[in-house]
Motif scaffolding. Structure first.
Motif: not given
Length: 277
Positions: A18-19, A239, A260, A263, A265-266, A268-270, A272-273
């Motif tokens: 996620a990061v 998406d 969540k 993982c 995180e949500t 969408s945040k996961t 995103r990368n």
């Protein structure tokens, strides 16, 4: 069991990040010797290329597997990480080099005759879980070893263990795992699975307690989450729309809550990368 490779063909444990990983952090997965692939999903490495400004917390998603890992800079420090029914974060520090082994579901307990539930939702010193493995790592891994050298050490040890196995993987557990891998939309499956494999629901719980580390429903939920990750990674639609419906999630709220939990995180945040290992 001749067809043990079926588990590998039906299941792909993934670890989304996620990061974003910076250029200072390196992660790699490689396959073990082909003879070990029915038992071990991969060997993995994570290391800092240079000291970080602050400690790195590695978020680990639920993947249905058991891992062992060792601090390459200090092989006396090795660990076993059990089945998690939720995500968790492991602090690696600001400078680190770890290598690990990710076992396919049920295989750690089969190879080492260790009760998986004793590791559930925890990371334990490997010396307390399997002393001989910890001793072997101390004697055969040196600080500064390359991942290629580490792979050779792992292959040597696990092939030797496999050669001395006196019994087959429990066919009832094997069949139950395959049923769950093929039917992840249905989570109320304990009674059906126990009937198919020919054991009582109570005995099935004991078998999963030993081999997997949790009950059939928890394992099925993790498998469903992992199958969603795989489908999303293969989707041409970034998406992925309402893909979660294909995996039996009731609605978006149900899906996000489960995601969540597994993982941290949500979605969408996961995504995103768009980075997984």
């Amino acid at each position: 069991m001749k067809n043990l490779i079926d588990i590998r063909e039906l299941f792909t444990p993934m670890q989304p990040q996620a990061v974003p990983l910076s250029e200072k952090i390196f992660i790699l997965e490689i396959l073990p010797d082909v003879r070990l692939q029915p038992y071990i999903w991969c060997y993995w490495e994570i290391k800092s290329r240079e000291p970080l400004e602050e400690d790195f917390f590695c978020k680990i998603a639920s993947d249905g597997c058991i891992d062992i890992f060792v601090d390459i800079n200090n092989p006396h420090e090795s660990y076993a990480m059990g089945f998690y029914d939720r995500c968790f974060a492991y602090q690696l520090g600001s400078s680190f080099h770890y290598a690990g082994v990710r076992f396919l579901p049920g295989m750690f307990s089969y190879l080492f005759e260790t009760k998986a539930s004793e590791l559930s939702n925890s990371v334990e010193f490997l010396d307390a879980v399997h002393k001989n493995t910890a001793k072997f790592l101390i004697e055969n891994i040196r600080p500064g070893d390359s991942f290629h050298e580490i792979r050779g050490v792992f292959d040597k040890y696990f092939l030797r263990n496999l050669h001395h196995m006196a019994k087959e993987f429990d066919p009832r557990v094997y069949e139950a795992i395959l049923i769950i891998l093929k039917n992840t939309k249905s989570l109320n499956i304990e009674n059906d699975v126990s009937k198919i494999v020919g054991v009582s629901t109570r005995h099935l719980r004991r078998l999963f307690d030993f081999y997997i580390g949790h009950n059939t429903k928890s394992f099925a939920r993790v498998v469903r989450f992992q199958n969603y990750l795989k489908a999303h990674s293969e989707s041409t639609n970034i998406d992925a729309g309402s893909l979660y419906y294909d995996f039996g999630y009731y609605d978006q709220g149900h899906f996000i809550k489960e995601f969540k939990n597994f993982c941290c995180e949500t979605p969408s945040k996961t995504f995103r990368n768009q980075q997984t290992i």
